[in-house]
Scaffold this motif. Structure first.
Motif, PDB file in Angstrom:
ATOM      1  N   LEU A 168       0.823  -1.208   0.000  1.00 16.99           N
ATOM      2  CA  LEU A 168       0.000   0.000   0.000  1.00 16.99           C
ATOM      3  C   LEU A 168       0.858   1.259   0.000  1.00 16.99           C
ATOM      4  N   ASP A 169       1.894   1.269   0.806  1.00 21.37           N
ATOM      5  CA  ASP A 169       2.769   2.432   0.891  1.00 21.37           C
ATOM      6  C   ASP A 169       3.498   2.657  -0.424  1.00 21.37           C
ATOM      7  N   VAL A 170       3.964   1.581  -1.035  1.00 21.70           N
ATOM      8  CA  VAL A 170       4.667   1.684  -2.319  1.00 21.70           C
ATOM      9  C   VAL A 170       3.734   2.288  -3.373  1.00 21.70           C
ATOM     10  N   ALA A 171       2.507   1.786  -3.442  1.00 24.22           N
ATOM     11  CA  ALA A 171       1.546   2.303  -4.418  1.00 24.22           C
ATOM     12  C   ALA A 171       1.199   3.759  -4.135  1.00 24.22           C
ATOM     13  N   ALA A 172       1.072   4.116  -2.863  1.00 26.27           N
ATOM     14  CA  ALA A 172       0.717   5.496  -2.506  1.00 26.27           C
ATOM     15  C   ALA A 172       1.805   6.467  -2.919  1.00 26.27           C
ATOM     16  N   HIS A 173       3.059   6.127  -2.630  1.00 30.46           N
ATOM     17  CA  HIS A 173       4.147   7.033  -3.005  1.00 30.46           C
ATOM     18  C   HIS A 173       4.196   7.240  -4.516  1.00 30.46           C
ATOM     19  N   ALA A 174       4.017   6.190  -5.265  1.00 34.81           N
ATOM     20  CA  ALA A 174       4.164   6.277  -6.714  1.00 34.81           C
ATOM     21  C   ALA A 174       2.944   6.863  -7.412  1.00 34.81           C
ATOM     22  N   HIS A 175       1.752   6.516  -6.932  1.00 37.31           N
ATOM     23  CA  HIS A 175       0.533   6.867  -7.656  1.00 37.31           C
ATOM     24  C   HIS A 175      -0.484   7.649  -6.824  1.00 37.31           C
TER      25      HIS A 175
ATOM     26  N   VAL B  52      -1.481   8.349   4.939  1.00 41.20           N
ATOM     27  CA  VAL B  52      -0.923   9.024   3.770  1.00 41.20           C
ATOM     28  C   VAL B  52      -1.896  10.084   3.279  1.00 41.20           C
ATOM     29  N   ILE B  53      -1.357  11.201   2.777  1.00 43.16           N
ATOM     30  CA  ILE B  53      -2.160  12.154   2.023  1.00 43.16           C
ATOM     31  C   ILE B  53      -1.504  12.353   0.661  1.00 43.16           C
ATOM     32  N   ASP B  54      -2.287  12.721  -0.338  1.00 48.54           N
ATOM     33  CA  ASP B  54      -1.749  12.974  -1.669  1.00 48.54           C
ATOM     34  C   ASP B  54      -1.408  14.451  -1.814  1.00 48.54           C
TER      35      ASP B  54
ATOM     36  N   ILE C 160       3.816  11.106  -4.883  1.00 56.09           N
ATOM     37  CA  ILE C 160       2.487  11.707  -4.729  1.00 56.09           C
ATOM     38  C   ILE C 160       2.001  11.508  -3.298  1.00 56.09           C
ATOM     39  N   GLY C 161       1.947  10.270  -2.847  1.00 59.51           N
ATOM     40  CA  GLY C 161       1.571  10.001  -1.469  1.00 59.51           C
ATOM     41  C   GLY C 161       2.666  10.455  -0.523  1.00 59.51           C
ATOM     42  N   GLN C 162       2.284  11.185   0.524  1.00 58.52           N
ATOM     43  CA  GLN C 162       3.251  11.761   1.452  1.00 58.52           C
ATOM     44  C   GLN C 162       2.788  11.543   2.888  1.00 58.52           C
ATOM     45  N   HIS C 163       3.730  11.611   3.812  1.00 63.88           N
ATOM     46  CA  HIS C 163       3.410  11.481   5.239  1.00 63.88           C
ATOM     47  C   HIS C 163       4.559  12.014   6.063  1.00 63.88           C
ATOM     48  N   GLY C 164       4.349  12.120   7.358  1.00 61.22           N
ATOM     49  CA  GLY C 164       5.397  12.587   8.254  1.00 61.22           C
ATOM     50  C   GLY C 164       4.911  13.566   9.307  1.00 61.22           C
ATOM     51  N   SER C 165       3.805  14.263   9.031  1.00 62.74           N
ATOM     52  CA  SER C 165       3.383  15.351   9.897  1.00 62.74           C
ATOM     53  C   SER C 165       2.391  14.897  10.964  1.00 62.74           C
ATOM     54  N   LEU C 166       1.706  15.866  11.547  1.00 63.28           N
ATOM     55  CA  LEU C 166       0.863  15.651  12.722  1.00 63.28           C
ATOM     56  C   LEU C 166      -0.625  15.625  12.417  1.00 63.28           C
ATOM     57  N   THR C 167      -1.020  15.672  11.153  1.00 62.96           N
ATOM     58  CA  THR C 167      -2.443  15.676  10.847  1.00 62.96           C
ATOM     59  C   THR C 167      -3.060  14.327  11.190  1.00 62.96           C
ATOM     60  N   ASP C 168      -4.373  14.326  11.408  1.00 61.75           N
ATOM     61  CA  ASP C 168      -5.068  13.077  11.704  1.00 61.75           C
ATOM     62  C   ASP C 168      -4.875  12.058  10.578  1.00 61.75           C
ATOM     63  N   GLU C 169      -4.872  12.532   9.338  1.00 63.46           N
ATOM     64  CA  GLU C 169      -4.708  11.619   8.202  1.00 63.46           C
ATOM     65  C   GLU C 169      -3.390  10.856   8.262  1.00 63.46           C
ATOM     66  N   GLU C 170      -2.373  11.460   8.837  1.00 62.85           N
ATOM     67  CA  GLU C 170      -1.059  10.835   8.897  1.00 62.85           C
ATOM     68  C   GLU C 170      -0.812  10.068  10.193  1.00 62.85           C
ATOM     69  N   VAL C 171      -1.393  10.542  11.295  1.00 64.59           N
ATOM     70  CA  VAL C 171      -1.074   9.973  12.606  1.00 64.59           C
ATOM     71  C   VAL C 171      -2.043   8.872  13.032  1.00 64.59           C
ATOM     72  N   ARG C 172      -3.309   8.982  12.677  1.00 64.37           N
ATOM     73  CA  ARG C 172      -4.293   8.006  13.173  1.00 64.37           C
ATOM     74  C   ARG C 172      -4.271   6.738  12.325  1.00 64.37           C
ATOM     75  N   VAL C 173      -4.048   5.621  13.007  1.00 71.72           N
ATOM     76  CA  VAL C 173      -3.914   4.334  12.327  1.00 71.72           C
ATOM     77  C   VAL C 173      -4.880   3.321  12.947  1.00 71.72           C
ATOM     78  N   PRO C 174      -5.196   2.273  12.213  1.00 76.63           N
ATOM     79  CA  PRO C 174      -6.171   1.301  12.715  1.00 76.63           C
ATOM     80  C   PRO C 174      -5.570   0.318  13.712  1.00 76.63           C
TER      81      PRO C 174
END
Length: 383
Positions: free
Chosen positions: A198-205, A244-246, A360-374
């Motif tokens: 999933l991470d590989v696909a997110a970064h690329a596409h 991840v966010i795009d 395209i897919g990015q992450h690292g910051s403090l937003t809910d989209e990046e920090v909250r995981v299942p």
């Protein structure tokens, strides 16, 4: 502008440790019941917001996603920090992997904590904490890590998976098959299963792409099948290191074009959504208040306004973003940190190699989209 968020009581650090406690029939932070065998799946890059947005394509995952199945990852919301926290049970400020790229101050260089391991950055000492797999060995519980063959001898694997027997399996279905075999062949076991796709696909596409969606559907299908095989003494948890966010290329901020934002900066590290800036070593002593760091942070705040959260190292540590920070780890954290708040990514346009700007897919910051995981439960762990 500093964020007011407080990390939740449910933590990524508790997932694998609680699973080992369950195998050892001990009380644990997640309240897991006693089992003989536990499987923890790490789906790299699978944030809660993405599952919700694509719920119809991930019925197994979405049907188990509720208030008690949402936890916070770590800061920075990046793989090196997140997986290390999962497999050691401690925060980044303790295990020492405090970003994707960080300063190795002893050698005056920036090092990549996923792929940059060498004689100057030894896995056994750079990652400072015992792993949960080491502790499983103390309890005579066999532990296994299942993932792609290419990671079997990597420095990162040696840093965060030491103590586990590595079982290579290329396809996601093959990894689940390997986990089922281990469960069937061992009276007790702790299994870590890594899903990178999933991470590989997110970064690329991008996570909103058809490629990413196909990987989500595949994972959900394999999970459904695997969960149906779990016996009464086998528990399963699925979590992630980050979401991840795009970020389209039109939202790239080339910060070096504004001289005040790089004045006095010797090294630039971190992620595009969590930049770590290191001042000339004579300007800022690690862990102390520095007028140079304050001046640089003020310049970023003036320039970026509400587009980013800006911290000095002292502010980030005081805010508890890295958890408890060991003295040895403190110099690895940037003198100034810039965490993207809006859907932007920060880049230095001066290096010749600009390949990273294709992500395209990015992450690292403090937003809910990046920090909250299942924290998805199945088998004996299902509620």
């Amino acid at each position: 502008m500093l964020p007011a968020r407080q990390f939740s009581a449910l933590r990524l650090a508790d997932v694998l440790t609680s699973s080992l406690d369950a195998v050892c029939a001990r009380p644990n932070p997640l309240g897991l019941p006693a089992v003989r065998k536990a499987v923890v799946i790490l789906a790299d890059g699978l944030g809660v917001s993405s599952i919700r947005a694509r719920a119809g394509h991930a019925r197994f995952l979405s049907s188990r996603l509720n208030k008690s199945s949402i936890i916070d990852g770590v800061f920075p919301a990046t793989t090196a920090a997140g997986i290390a926290t999962l497999t050691t049970g401690v925060e980044p400020g303790q295990h020492g992997l405090v970003g994707y790229q960080v300063l190795d101050r002893a050698h005056d260089r920036v090092v990549n904590q996923l792929t940059g391991w060498d004689d100057g950055m030894q896995p056994a000492t750079w990652q400072r904490s015992r792993t949960v797999f080491d502790r499983a060995g103390d309890e005579n519980v066999p532990s296994f890590a299942i993932g792609p063959k290419r990671f079997i001898g990597s420095g990162f694997t040696q840093a965060v998976l030491r103590g586990a027997q590595y079982v290579p399996a290329e396809k996601v279905a093959e990894r689940f098959a390997a986990a089922r075999s281990i469960l069937s062949e061992n009276p007790s076991a702790l299994i870590y299963l890594y899903v990178a796709e999933l991470d590989v696909a997110a970064h690329a596409h991008g996570w909103e792409s058809d490629r990413w969606l196909a990987q989500l559907e595949s994972l959900d299908s394999e999970l459904t099948r695997f969960a149906s095989t779990l016996r009464s003494d086998e528990g399963l948890l699925l979590t992630a290191d980050h979401g991840v966010i795009d970020v389209p290329s039109t939202r790239h901020v080339l910060f070096d074009t504004e001289p005040a934002l790089v004045t006095g900066v010797r090294h630039i590290a971190g992620d595009p959504r969590c930049v770590q800036l290191y001042l000339d070593s004579q300007q800022a002593e690690a862990g102390s208040d520095s007028s140079a760091a304050d001046t640089l942070a003020d310049a970023w705040r003036t320039s970026q306004g509400d587009r980013a959260w800006v911290y000095t190292r002292a502010e980030a540590v005081a805010a508890g973003l890295y958890g408890r920070v060991a003295a040895e780890v403190l110099p690895r954290i940037g003198d100034v940190l810039i965490a993207a708040r809006k859907s932007i990514a920060y880049y230095d346009s001066r290096p010749a190699n600009q390949k990273a700007r294709g992500m395209i897919g990015q992450h690292g910051s403090l937003t809910d989209e990046e920090v909250r995981v299942p924290l998805i439960r199945a088998g004996a762990f299902e509620r």
